[in-house]
Write a protein that holds these residues in place. Structure first.
Motif, PDB file in Angstrom:
ATOM      1  N   ALA A  84     -15.472  19.638   0.939  1.00 30.53           N
ATOM      2  CA  ALA A  84     -14.925  18.376   1.449  1.00 30.53           C
ATOM      3  C   ALA A  84     -14.713  17.387   0.300  1.00 30.53           C
ATOM      4  N   ALA A 126     -12.523  14.378   1.058  1.00 28.53           N
ATOM      5  CA  ALA A 126     -13.013  14.153   2.418  1.00 28.53           C
ATOM      6  C   ALA A 126     -14.520  13.927   2.391  1.00 28.53           C
ATOM      7  N   GLN A 141     -10.967  12.479   6.285  1.00 20.49           N
ATOM      8  CA  GLN A 141     -10.201  12.368   5.041  1.00 20.49           C
ATOM      9  C   GLN A 141      -9.347  11.114   5.107  1.00 20.49           C
ATOM     10  N   ASP A 180      -8.646  21.298   5.446  1.00 25.06           N
ATOM     11  CA  ASP A 180      -7.953  21.927   4.334  1.00 25.06           C
ATOM     12  C   ASP A 180      -6.966  23.015   4.754  1.00 25.06           C
ATOM     13  N   SER A 220      -3.275  10.455   5.802  1.00 22.11           N
ATOM     14  CA  SER A 220      -4.549  10.231   5.116  1.00 22.11           C
ATOM     15  C   SER A 220      -4.453   9.080   4.125  1.00 22.11           C
TER      16      SER A 220
END
Length: 404
Positions: free
Chosen positions: A85, A90, A128, A203, A218
Motif C-alpha cells: 500500500a 495508499a 488512496q 492496485d 485519487s
C-alpha cells in the motif's frame, strides 16, 4: 507518496517501516476473512483487534468465526499488504484512526443489530488519495447505475455529478463503466471531490479502461477498497462493496438500472441502512430504466429529475436548499380568491366588478376589495369599460398581496 494519517504511529529506521500492533492486527484480519464477516467483526469488537488476531491465528475462536476464517487464517501477509500500500501511495485507515468515518458507518452496525444480513461494518479500509476519509463522507451523495447505460443515462449522470459537486457535495460511486464513470467525470469537470469505492484491490486497475480516471479521482478525492492489494475483482465483491457506497453517503441516486442490477442492490442496501434513496425516471420503453421505475412505483425511492431535486430530497445536508429550477410565477403569492379574480380579468377589454364576481364566483364585496390591491401590485388596471389585466405583467407581488 505515502501519506500518514490519524494515529498511524509509523516509525522509519534504516529505510524500513514498522507498524503498530493494532494496524498489523487489522491488516491481518482483513485478509483472514472475506467481507462482510459479521462473526469476526463482533469478535473483534468484543476482544479488540490484537487479541482477536492472536486467537484467529491459533484457531481458538467460536465456530462462527472459525467458519469465516478457516481458509485464510494461516496467511501472514499483513506487513506485505501495508508495504505494498505504501508503494502505491495508499494507507490503511482503521477504526482507531482519527479519520475513520465512524458516524456514517454506524448505520451498518445498527442494521446488523436489526438482523439485516450482509451489511457488517468493515474492519478497516484501504485508501488512496490525499483527502481524509471522514471529511469526504461528511456531505456526500452516491450516484450509481447501469454499466450498459444509454446516452440519456450517461448525460444525466454527468449532469448530476457536475451539479452535486458544484454544490460542494462529494460524489460517491463505484468507478464502473456507464453511469458510475459519468458521475465521477461530471464531478471532476466541476472541480469538485469524488470518491470511488472498489470491489478489488487498489492496485488491480479495474476496470482497465478507467485506470486514468481512477488516477484523477485519487488526485482530487479518494479511491477506497475493503480488499488488500492484489485482490482480483469478483461479482460478489462488487455487491459487498455496495454497502460501503450506501453507508458512506447521505443518499443514493439510481440513474439507470435494469430489473435486476447492482445499482438496485445498492439502493436496497441504502434503504435498509435508513439512507435516502432516489431514482431518475427514464423513457417507459427503456429496459435500462425498468429498475428505476419499479423503485419509484413501489415507493422505495423518491423521484428526482434534477440536482435541485437531489439536494432538496437529502435535506441539502444541513445547508440551505437551493431554489427550485422551476421559476415561481408572479401570481404564486396571491390568495385563492384574489387569484380567481385575476384569472377572470380579460386582457383586451374591461369588465365590471359585477361581471368579475359572476365569472370568478367570488362575492361582489370581496371583488371590490381585491381589485384595488391587484392594481397596486401591477396585476390589474382600470380602463373606460371597467377592470382589465395589466399589460406586460412582470412584477412579483409583495407579501401583502397574499390576501384571500
Amino acid at each position: 507518496m505515502p501519506t500518514e494519517r490519524g494515529n498511524e504511529a509509523r516509525a522509519v529506521a534504516g529505510g524500513a517501516r514498522s507498524w503498530d500492533e493494532t494496524r498489523l492486527a487489522r491488516a491481518y484480519l482483513l485478509r483472514a476473512a472475506e467481507p462482510p464477516a459479521p462473526a469476526l467483526v463482533a469478535f473483534v469488537a468484543e476482544h479488540g483487534p490484537v487479541r482477536a488476531a492472536e486467537r484467529v491465528r491459533s484457531g481458538h475462536v467460536p465456530d462462527a468465526v472459525a467458519q469465516e476464517t478457516m481458509a485464510r487464517r494461516a496467511l501472514a501477509l499483513e506487513e506485505h499488504d501495508l508495504r505494498a500500500a505504501d508503494e502505491i501511495g495508499a494507507r490503511l485507515v482503521i477504526p482507531e484512526d482519527d479519520e475513520w468515518p465512524a458516524w456514517p458507518l454506524l448505520s451498518l452496525d445498527v442494521a446488523t443489530g436489526r438482523g439485516v444480513r450482509g451489511v457488517a461494518p468493515p474492519l478497516g479500509l484501504w485508501v488512496q488519495g490525499g483527502g481524509r476519509l471522514d471529511g469526504v463522507s461528511e456531505e456526500a451523495v452516491a450516484v450509481v447505475g447501469s454499466r450498459a447505460a444509454t446516452a440519456y443515462g450517461e448525460h444525466t449522470a454527468a449532469e448530476l455529478g457536475h451539479g452535486i459537486a458544484e454544490s460542494a457535495v462529494v460524489v460517491f460511486s463505484g468507478a464502473a463503466y456507464g453511469i458510475d464513470g459519468c458521475a465521477h467525470r461530471g464531478a471532476l469537470a466541476a472541480g469538485g471531490t469524488t470518491v470511488a469505492v472498489l470491489g478489488c484491490g487498489l492496485d488491480v486497475g479495474y476496470p482497465a479502461g478507467h485506470v486514468g480516471l481512477l488516477n484523477r479521482i485519487s488526485e482530487r478525492g479518494l479511491v477506497v477498497s475493503e480488499y488488500p492489494v492484489g485482490t482480483p475483482p469478483a461479482r460478489h465483491r462488487f455487491l459487498v462493496r455496495n454497502r460501503l457506497i450506501a453507508a458512506l453517503s447521505a443518499g443514493t441516486v439510481v440513474v439507470e438500472a435494469g430489473a435486476r442490477s447492482g445499482a438496485r442492490n445498492t439502493a436496497a442496501t441504502a434503504g435498509a441502512l435508513g439512507k435516502v434513496v432516489m431514482a431518475v425516471p427514464g423513457p417507459v420503453s427503456s429496459a435500462m430504466s425498468v429498475g428505476c421505475h419499479q423503485l419509484i412505483r413501489s415507493c422505495a425511492a423518491t423521484l428526482v429529475a434534477s440536482v435541485a431535486d437531489v439536494l432538496d430530497t437529502v435535506g441539502r445536508l444541513g445547508r440551505e436548499v437551493p431554489e427550485s429550477v422551476e421559476q415561481r410565477r408572479p401570481t404564486d403569492r396571491l390568495g385563492p380568491q384574489a387569484l380567481r379574480v385575476h384569472e377572470a380579468l380579460r386582457s383586451r377589454r374591461g369588465s365590471s366588478a359585477e361581471e368579475l364576481a359572476a365569472e370568478s364566483g367570488v362575492p361582489l364585496a370581496k371583488v371590490r376589495a381585491v381589485l384595488p390591491a391587484l392594481e397596486l401590485d401591477g396585476f390589474a388596471e382600470r380602463c373606460s369599460s371597467g377592470w382589465r389585466r395589466a399589460s406586460g405583467q412582470t412584477a412579483t407581488p409583495p407579501e401583502r398581496t397574499g390576501h384571500a
